[in-house]
Design a protein around this motif. Structure first.
Motif: not given
Length: 675
Positions: A36-59
């Motif tokens: 799946a990584a090789t194709a990598a044409t689509g990007v599924d939703n994710f939520m990650l926190v940055d180093a300053n503790m702010e959340a980022h949700e892609l969608y």
């Protein structure tokens, strides 16, 4: 829970479409993570926190013209050298509606190390911490200094290549102009290699690995009669919901324990461990294979207990209330005669809502007398039952050898917040109390960090508010219960010691109104006399907030969910108090409560620019008169004089001890204070 089943089915269908397989996907036809990584044409939703503790949700960035993701690893000279280029791209295209983020999937890079690297390299773009490597794996990341340009209209990668060169700008020119991207693939990045040791590894057993994780962390809610929208009764049920499970784990919606793992340790931690997260997601991405062995979930029938803490000592019925199908319901405040013929020390309590969909919260308190009109008033609550309900906070168990005293006789008062959900129902909630056989040694108290002067401008995406309480004597902090409404984005809790040093105790980078709970520290936090406990809240009143009732209006404090709150309940005990040696420090603590609401820069005085809300408007009218020493600010003594000058009624309205009812009482309900 409104429309839970429909929401589950919709999410299941959407995530299955995104992932490219349905609930009957088999291991043989599913792509492994590496494929799946090789194709990598689509990007599924994710939520990650940055180093300053702010959340980022892609969608949440669906309205952006493009989303640029740049990979980063600490110590990479190539990426450091490209920092000016990234900054220039952000300056040029940020104003055109392009969002920028960096992605650190490097296992050896800690949060503190990433912060130091950002400062050294001069990065001004948030660096998202992909500690579980799930996002990097799905994108096919292999090196630092690589760029992914994502088209939010399709959530596909429109361009991928090295950050060096001009191809990234050409791709962004096309997307911001609404044109297709026709940019030749750039040379691969020469940035530092990033290892993904678990990419492509899918040797996971359902019976030995997956089912035990689900039993330990999920089945308590996802069982027959539980609060989860479906029951994990067997492998077939889990497989059918596998795409949805992957989605809610990647976006950190499940399990619903939102304290960030980088900050503090908690005795009631219900999060999946990093290894459990990766195991579960990798298994689903491999097609959720059944494998060998018996089905542990199917071998035992899990049914939610009526009373999860066992047979109650006393059950109290909340007066029945008919929740209408629609509209806004004012808070209901009934009262019933107390069944207690003798005083008891409460060790635990559970509330069982009659209608999970219709009961937003339920709070309780003891009154010395039954009101003549049968209506409760929080101002008359003189003791706590230790019982309160909100989704995620249904039972309250006191710390060892601590409790709250419930006197005999009198009346039990309730504060009930009902929310219509499209169907008329009758709520018949019940309260279960559990008592000690003998009095405990220690006494629990509670106090609320609160600010009922908050004002959130229309459309503002990251509006910040702050409040604090100052402890006049040594104490031990046991837990914190953050509370706000639909527009709350994040919350945290700091301690500022008397010497000025600060420590972050609790961080909720993404506040979730749908799940409210207390966070209990693994070890009580020592709070020296003179320390301040400071709560920061960030509100998202923009259209990017999917829960926002109306991004076009200014929002102020209020009881209803479409209004807002800044409210963190703290459960603590005084260090020098025991059941045999009682102390009374409430007056000293309450003397500084108004200062803690108004003093936004936490310097111990209130400047005119800090005044807002109704209380601020009152003080602003007479500010120059109240400022006796003419230093341009109100100190503690001047603010106390201002409260006294307001008169009994207006002073009560301004005082934190008598703020609107939910905030005045929720602490006592969820984190009881012994009497």
């Amino acid at each position: 829970m409104n429309g839970a089943k429909l929401g589950v089915l919709a999410l299941l269908a959407s995530t299955a479409a995104i992932m490219g397989f349905s609930s009957d996907t088999t291991a043989s036809r599913a792509q492994t993570p590496s494929a799946a990584a090789t194709a990598a044409t689509g990007v599924d939703n994710f939520m990650l926190v940055d180093a300053n503790m702010e959340a980022h949700e892609l969608y949440r960035l669906a309205d952006a013209k493009a989303v640029v993701i740049v990979t980063q690893a600490n110590g990479d000279a190539v990426m450091r050298g490209l920092a000016p280029k990234l900054k220039a791209l952000k300056a040029a295209y940020g104003q055109k509606g392009v969002e920028f983020m960096m992605l650190n999937s490097n296992l050896k890079d800690s949060r503190e190390a990433i912060q130091a690297e950002a400062a050294k390299a001069g990065y001004d773009t948030p660096i998202l911490m992909d500690a579980n490597q799930l996002v990097g794996e799905s994108l096919g990341v292999s090196r630092s200094a690589e760029v992914f340009v994502v088209d939010p209209k399709s959530w596909k990668v429109a361009y991928r290549g090295a950050l060096a060169g001009e191809a990234t700008a050409k791709a962004l020119d096309a997307l911001t102009a609404g044109q297709p991207v026709n940019v030749a693939a750039a040379a691969p990045s020469h940035g530092a290699a990033i290892a993904f040791p678990e990419r492509g590894v899918s040797k996971v057993s359902y019976a030995k690995d997956i089912a035990p994780i689900l039993e330990a962390k999920c089945v308590a809610c996802h069982q027959e009669g539980g609060i989860g929208p479906f029951a994990m009764t067997n492998y077939a049920m889990v497989k059918g919901f596998a795409p949805m499970i992957r989605e809610v784990v990647r976006t950190d919606r499940m399990p619903p324990y939102h304290a960030d793992p980088h900050i503090g340790k908690f005795s009631d931690d219900q999060r999946l461990s990093p290894e459990q997260v990766k195991t579960l997601v990798h298994w689903i991405e491999a097609g959720a294979p059944r494998g060998e062995g018996a089905d542990p979930l199917g071998a035992v029938k899990h049914v939610a207990l009526e009373w999860p803490l066992g047979k109650p000592d006393v059950i109290i019925n909340v007066p029945a209330y008919t929740i209408p199908a629609s509209g806004v319901v004012d808070y209901q405040r009934p009262a019933v005669a107390s069944p207690m013929t003798e005083g008891k020390w409460v060790r635990a309590a559970t509330i069982k809502p009659g209608s999970r969909q219709g009961v937003h919260h339920l709070l309780t308190g003891w009154m010395a007398e039954m009101p003549a009109d049968g209506r409760s008033s929080e101002t008359k609550w003189a003791a706590s039952l230790g019982a309160g309900y909100a989704v995620g906070a249904e039972s309250n168990i006191m710390p060892a050898d601590t409790g709250t005293y419930l006197p005999p006789g009198g009346a039990i008062g309730f504060q009930a917040h009902y929310t219509p959900f499209g169907k008329e129902v009758v709520d018949k909630s019940q309260i279960a109390l559990y008592f000690y056989d003998k009095p405990p040694e220690l006494i629990m108290h509670s106090v609320v960090v609160i600010d009922n002067t908050i004002v959130i401008p229309p459309g503002e995406a990251r509006h910040q508010e702050v409040a604090y309480v100052e402890f006049p004597h040594d104490a031990l902090l046991y837990s914190a219960f953050p509370h706000a409404h639909y527009r709350a984005y994040s919350s945290d809790l700091w301690i500022r010691y008397p010497d000025g040093k600060e420590k972050l105790l609790l961080s909720l980078p993404r506040y979730d109104f749908n799940w409210q709970r207390s966070y209990t520290f693994a070890e009580p936090i020592k709070v020296p006399a003179g320390s301040k406990l400071i709560a920061h809240y960030v509100y998202d009143n923009s259209k990017r907030n999917p829960s926002n009732p109306d991004p076009k209006i200014q929002v102020t404090w209020g009881e209803q969910s479409f209004q807002e709150m800044l409210f963190t309940s703290l459960s603590f005990r005084w260090a020098d108090e025991t059941a045999k040696h009682r102390v009374s420090y409430d007056g000293e603590m309450n003397a500084g409560r108004l200062m803690g609401m108004l003093d936004d820069n936490i310097d111990g005085k209130v400047e005119k620019a800090e005044l807002k809300g109704r209380i601020g408007d009152q003080l602003a009218k007479f500010f120059d008169v109240l400022d006796k020493n003419h230093d341009g600010a109100l100190d503690k003594s001047e603010l106390a004089a201002a409260q006294a000058a307001m008169g009994p009624r207006r002073s009560a309205a301004a005082a934190p001890a008598a703020v609107p009812s939910e905030a005045a009482t929720q602490a006592a309900a969820f984190n009881p204070a012994g009497k």
